[in-house]
Motif scaffolding. Structure first.
Motif, PDB file in Angstrom:
ATOM      1  N   GLY A  17       0.834  -1.216   0.000  1.00 13.92           N
ATOM      2  CA  GLY A  17       0.000   0.000   0.000  1.00 13.92           C
ATOM      3  C   GLY A  17       0.861   1.255   0.000  1.00 13.92           C
ATOM      4  O   GLY A  17       0.542   2.245  -0.667  1.00 13.92           O
ATOM      5  N   HIS A  18       1.973   1.203   0.730  1.00 12.51           N
ATOM      6  CA  HIS A  18       2.878   2.366   0.730  1.00 12.51           C
ATOM      7  C   HIS A  18       3.560   2.532  -0.628  1.00 12.51           C
ATOM      8  O   HIS A  18       3.824   3.650  -1.062  1.00 12.51           O
ATOM      9  CB  HIS A  18       3.980   2.205   1.786  1.00 12.51           C
ATOM     10  N   ALA A  19       3.871   1.382  -1.260  1.00 12.41           N
ATOM     11  CA  ALA A  19       4.503   1.453  -2.587  1.00 12.41           C
ATOM     12  C   ALA A  19       3.544   2.159  -3.541  1.00 12.41           C
ATOM     13  O   ALA A  19       3.923   3.065  -4.289  1.00 12.41           O
ATOM     14  CB  ALA A  19       4.821   0.052  -3.096  1.00 12.41           C
ATOM     15  N   PHE A  20       2.281   1.757  -3.476  1.00  9.56           N
ATOM     16  CA  PHE A  20       1.251   2.352  -4.321  1.00  9.56           C
ATOM     17  C   PHE A  20       1.172   3.862  -4.073  1.00  9.56           C
ATOM     18  O   PHE A  20       1.228   4.672  -5.001  1.00  9.56           O
ATOM     19  CB  PHE A  20      -0.093   1.678  -3.984  1.00  9.56           C
ATOM     20  N   SER A  21       1.098   4.232  -2.800  1.00 10.77           N
ATOM     21  CA  SER A  21       0.946   5.635  -2.435  1.00 10.77           C
ATOM     22  C   SER A  21       2.169   6.448  -2.855  1.00 10.77           C
ATOM     23  O   SER A  21       2.054   7.518  -3.473  1.00 10.77           O
ATOM     24  CB  SER A  21       0.744   5.725  -0.919  1.00 10.77           C
ATOM     25  N   SER A  22       3.358   5.927  -2.554  1.00 14.93           N
ATOM     26  CA  SER A  22       4.565   6.714  -2.856  1.00 14.93           C
ATOM     27  C   SER A  22       4.752   6.874  -4.369  1.00 14.93           C
ATOM     28  O   SER A  22       5.167   7.937  -4.839  1.00 14.93           O
ATOM     29  CB  SER A  22       5.802   6.085  -2.211  1.00 14.93           C
ATOM     30  N   LEU A  23       4.398   5.834  -5.134  1.00 14.13           N
ATOM     31  CA  LEU A  23       4.525   5.958  -6.594  1.00 14.13           C
ATOM     32  C   LEU A  23       3.516   6.962  -7.162  1.00 14.13           C
ATOM     33  O   LEU A  23       3.812   7.706  -8.095  1.00 14.13           O
ATOM     34  CB  LEU A  23       4.366   4.595  -7.280  1.00 14.13           C
ATOM     35  N   LEU A  24       2.331   6.992  -6.551  1.00 16.08           N
ATOM     36  CA  LEU A  24       1.353   7.987  -7.006  1.00 16.08           C
ATOM     37  C   LEU A  24       1.847   9.402  -6.717  1.00 16.08           C
ATOM     38  O   LEU A  24       1.744  10.291  -7.570  1.00 16.08           O
ATOM     39  CB  LEU A  24       0.009   7.790  -6.301  1.00 16.08           C
ATOM     40  N   TYR A  26       4.907  10.337  -6.418  1.00 12.50           N
ATOM     41  CA  TYR A  26       6.049  10.595  -7.288  1.00 12.50           C
ATOM     42  C   TYR A  26       5.595  10.951  -8.705  1.00 12.50           C
ATOM     43  O   TYR A  26       6.070  11.913  -9.309  1.00 12.50           O
ATOM     44  CB  TYR A  26       6.941   9.354  -7.309  1.00 12.50           C
ATOM     45  N   ASN A  27       4.640  10.181  -9.189  1.00 14.15           N
ATOM     46  CA  ASN A  27       4.206  10.407 -10.573  1.00 14.15           C
ATOM     47  C   ASN A  27       3.364  11.666 -10.721  1.00 14.15           C
ATOM     48  O   ASN A  27       3.468  12.363 -11.729  1.00 14.15           O
ATOM     49  CB  ASN A  27       3.483   9.173 -11.084  1.00 14.15           C
ATOM     50  N   SER A  28       2.607  11.959  -9.700  1.00  9.03           N
ATOM     51  CA  SER A  28       1.841  13.200  -9.735  1.00  9.03           C
ATOM     52  C   SER A  28       2.807  14.388  -9.702  1.00  9.03           C
ATOM     53  O   SER A  28       2.624  15.385 -10.407  1.00  9.03           O
ATOM     54  CB  SER A  28       0.877  13.222  -8.541  1.00  9.03           C
ATOM     55  N   THR A  29       3.851  14.257  -8.885  1.00  9.32           N
ATOM     56  CA  THR A  29       4.862  15.327  -8.825  1.00  9.32           C
ATOM     57  C   THR A  29       5.495  15.540 -10.193  1.00  9.32           C
ATOM     58  O   THR A  29       5.628  16.665 -10.678  1.00  9.32           O
ATOM     59  CB  THR A  29       5.977  14.938  -7.812  1.00  9.32           C
ATOM     60  N   LYS A  30       5.858  14.420 -10.835  1.00  9.62           N
ATOM     61  CA  LYS A  30       6.511  14.513 -12.155  1.00  9.62           C
ATOM     62  C   LYS A  30       5.557  15.155 -13.161  1.00  9.62           C
ATOM     63  O   LYS A  30       5.943  16.009 -13.954  1.00  9.62           O
ATOM     64  CB  LYS A  30       6.897  13.119 -12.666  1.00  9.62           C
ATOM     65  N   LYS A  31       4.297  14.720 -13.110  1.00  9.79           N
ATOM     66  CA  LYS A  31       3.332  15.241 -14.064  1.00  9.79           C
ATOM     67  C   LYS A  31       3.188  16.762 -13.926  1.00  9.79           C
ATOM     68  O   LYS A  31       2.939  17.470 -14.896  1.00  9.79           O
ATOM     69  CB  LYS A  31       1.976  14.571 -13.835  1.00  9.79           C
ATOM     70  N   ASN A  32       3.341  17.246 -12.708  1.00  6.26           N
ATOM     71  CA  ASN A  32       3.188  18.683 -12.448  1.00  6.26           C
ATOM     72  C   ASN A  32       4.526  19.430 -12.471  1.00  6.26           C
ATOM     73  O   ASN A  32       4.594  20.562 -11.971  1.00  6.26           O
ATOM     74  CB  ASN A  32       2.506  18.886 -11.094  1.00  6.26           C
ATOM     75  N   ASN A  33       5.552  18.780 -12.981  1.00  8.93           N
ATOM     76  CA  ASN A  33       6.911  19.368 -12.971  1.00  8.93           C
ATOM     77  C   ASN A  33       7.303  19.886 -11.595  1.00  8.93           C
ATOM     78  O   ASN A  33       7.886  20.959 -11.462  1.00  8.93           O
ATOM     79  CB  ASN A  33       7.007  20.554 -13.953  1.00  8.93           C
ATOM     80  N   GLY A  34       6.940  19.132 -10.597  1.00  9.62           N
ATOM     81  CA  GLY A  34       7.172  19.599  -9.231  1.00  9.62           C
ATOM     82  C   GLY A  34       8.323  18.905  -8.542  1.00  9.62           C
ATOM     83  O   GLY A  34       9.158  18.260  -9.172  1.00  9.62           O
ATOM     84  N   LYS A  35       8.348  19.042  -7.234  1.00  4.79           N
ATOM     85  CA  LYS A  35       9.412  18.436  -6.423  1.00  4.79           C
ATOM     86  C   LYS A  35       8.794  17.469  -5.422  1.00  4.79           C
ATOM     87  O   LYS A  35       7.734  17.733  -4.844  1.00  4.79           O
ATOM     88  CB  LYS A  35      10.174  19.518  -5.659  1.00  4.79           C
ATOM     89  N   ASN A  61      14.349   3.807  -2.617  1.00  2.56           N
ATOM     90  CA  ASN A  61      15.422   3.704  -3.618  1.00  2.56           C
ATOM     91  C   ASN A  61      15.111   2.607  -4.622  1.00  2.56           C
ATOM     92  O   ASN A  61      15.258   2.778  -5.828  1.00  2.56           O
ATOM     93  CB  ASN A  61      16.761   3.373  -2.933  1.00  2.56           C
ATOM     94  N   TRP A  62      14.656   1.477  -4.097  1.00  4.11           N
ATOM     95  CA  TRP A  62      14.346   0.345  -4.972  1.00  4.11           C
ATOM     96  C   TRP A  62      13.213   0.699  -5.941  1.00  4.11           C
ATOM     97  O   TRP A  62      13.200   0.268  -7.096  1.00  4.11           O
ATOM     98  CB  TRP A  62      13.957  -0.866  -4.107  1.00  4.11           C
ATOM     99  N   LEU A  63      12.286   1.511  -5.457  1.00  2.00           N
ATOM    100  CA  LEU A  63      11.165   1.921  -6.324  1.00  2.00           C
ATOM    101  C   LEU A  63      11.596   2.974  -7.351  1.00  2.00           C
ATOM    102  O   LEU A  63      10.806   3.378  -8.202  1.00  2.00           O
ATOM    103  CB  LEU A  63      10.024   2.494  -5.472  1.00  2.00           C
ATOM    104  N   GLY A  64      12.817   3.443  -7.224  1.00  2.00           N
ATOM    105  CA  GLY A  64      13.318   4.448  -8.172  1.00  2.00           C
ATOM    106  C   GLY A  64      12.853   5.855  -7.827  1.00  2.00           C
ATOM    107  O   GLY A  64      12.860   6.753  -8.673  1.00  2.00           O
ATOM    108  N   ILE A  65      12.448   6.032  -6.586  1.00  2.00           N
ATOM    109  CA  ILE A  65      11.960   7.352  -6.165  1.00  2.00           C
ATOM    110  C   ILE A  65      13.117   8.169  -5.595  1.00  2.00           C
ATOM    111  O   ILE A  65      13.842   7.703  -4.720  1.00  2.00           O
ATOM    112  CB  ILE A  65      10.843   7.190  -5.103  1.00  2.00           C
ATOM    113  N   LYS A  66      13.262   9.377  -6.121  1.00  3.86           N
ATOM    114  CA  LYS A  66      14.332  10.258  -5.622  1.00  3.86           C
ATOM    115  C   LYS A  66      13.692  11.485  -5.002  1.00  3.86           C
ATOM    116  O   LYS A  66      12.790  12.070  -5.574  1.00  3.86           O
ATOM    117  CB  LYS A  66      15.235  10.687  -6.772  1.00  3.86           C
ATOM    118  N   TRP A  67      14.150  11.852  -3.822  1.00  2.00           N
ATOM    119  CA  TRP A  67      13.593  13.044  -3.186  1.00  2.00           C
ATOM    120  C   TRP A  67      14.478  14.235  -3.520  1.00  2.00           C
ATOM    121  O   TRP A  67      15.694  14.114  -3.681  1.00  2.00           O
ATOM    122  CB  TRP A  67      13.381  12.863  -1.680  1.00  2.00           C
ATOM    123  N   ASP A  68      13.812  15.409  -3.631  1.00  2.00           N
ATOM    124  CA  ASP A  68      14.514  16.585  -4.145  1.00  2.00           C
ATOM    125  C   ASP A  68      15.151  17.449  -3.068  1.00  2.00           C
ATOM    126  O   ASP A  68      15.864  18.388  -3.382  1.00  2.00           O
ATOM    127  CB  ASP A  68      13.536  17.443  -4.969  1.00  2.00           C
TER     128      ASP A  68
END
Ligand code: GLU
Length: 285
Positions: A17-24, A26-35, A61-68
């Motif tokens: 569930g956390h993987a799902f949430s964190s990927l959402l 992350y992807n919402s951030t990317k879609k909005n050109n955000g951080k 890290n394994w999920l490929g999520i990088k914090w800004d």
């Protein structure tokens, strides 16, 4: 700039569930050109552990999520939460409560059906008391708090998926009184609460959109009231669906739902997870 955050509590291993949430997030951030910001919500010193914090970093890290930005840790920010609670005292909307859990459940048993409160809402026993010892929690006097705010300002924008439009949700004063009542804003043990910490940090981190599970949808009603009282901007919200396990129970650390670590160690790849979580429609679109 568009900022979003992922805010896990290190009280156990992250699950799917956390993987799902964190990927959402992350992807919402990317879609909005955000951080993408990471916040460790480790207020509860009885339940949080450093080893779980380490595994959050590994899992992300394994999920490929990088914090800004450098992650922040709530346990190092108590002074900010104390300041916010002081502001509420100054506004005359806080009071001390010495009730124990036992006192409160007794009050629930004596619940008077003619009252307008929901049955599990604190009936305000300590509101008129003057308490002169240190073993107290602090509650928000919800009626007084509401009186200070124009009810037209109590609303937020919400959606449940990345690609759906936001809709306006009004927060009615009646709902706040009936379903929340005088909420604890500072616990006896930690002298603050999740509600205070989350609104203070979302404001301090200039979060534009809070993306989190639908289980926190109702809490947002209370967060909007706190934001108004503390003169904070209300972010937009995305409350995503909650994942359930095969028995229909919500995935949680407590019931030991498959940890992301176990999933990783089984040799699975991130792509397998994305497929399993049916994330494709929510991701990179
Ligand atoms: N720390 C909370 C949790 O792990 C999330 C809080 C939030 O996103 O507002 O469930």
């Amino acid at each position: 700039m568009h900022y979003e955050r992922f805010a896990p509590s290190p009280t156990g291993k992250l699950h799917l569930g956390h993987a799902f949430s964190s990927l959402l997030v992350y992807n919402s951030t990317k879609k909005n050109n955000g951080k993408f910001l990471l916040r460790i919500e480790d207020l509860d010193f009885q339940r949080c552990r450093r080893e779980f914090e380490e595994s959050i970093f590994e899992d992300l890290n394994w999920l490929g999520i990088k914090w800004d930005k450098k992650p922040i840790r709530q346990s190092q920010r108590f002074n900010l939460y104390t300041d916010a609670i002081k502001t509420l005292w100054k506004k005359g909307v806080a009071y001390k409560c010495e009730c124990t859990r036992k006192d409160i459940s007794k009050a629930f048993q004596n619940f008077d059906e003619n009252q307008s409160l929901s049955p599990d809402i604190y009936p305000g026993t300590c509101r008129p008391k003057s308490i002169n010892h240190d073993n107290f929690s602090v509650r928000l006097d919800i009626r007084k708090a509401i009186e200070l705010i124009d009810s037209k300002d109590l609303f937020f924008f919400n959606k449940s998926e990345i690609n759906t439009p936001f809709e306006k949700i009004n927060v009615s004063p009646e709902t706040l009184i009936k379903d929340f009542g005088d909420v604890v804003i500072a616990r006896k043990d930690i002298k603050t609460s999740y509600h205070i910490a989350v609104v203070v940090d979302d404001s301090a981190q200039k979060i534009s959109q809070v993306t989190r599970g639908y289980d926190l949808f109702k809490s947002t009603f209370f967060h909007v009231l706190l934001q108004k009282l503390l003169n904070f901007k209300t972010p937009k919200y995305m409350h995503h669906k909650i994942l359930y396990d095969d028995d229909g129970k919500k995935l949680s650390k407590r019931i030991g739902s498959t940890s992301l670590e176990t999933f990783r160690n089984s040799g699975a790849k991130k792509e397998d997870l994305v497929k399993l979580l049916n994330l494709n429609q929510n991701v990179w679109s």
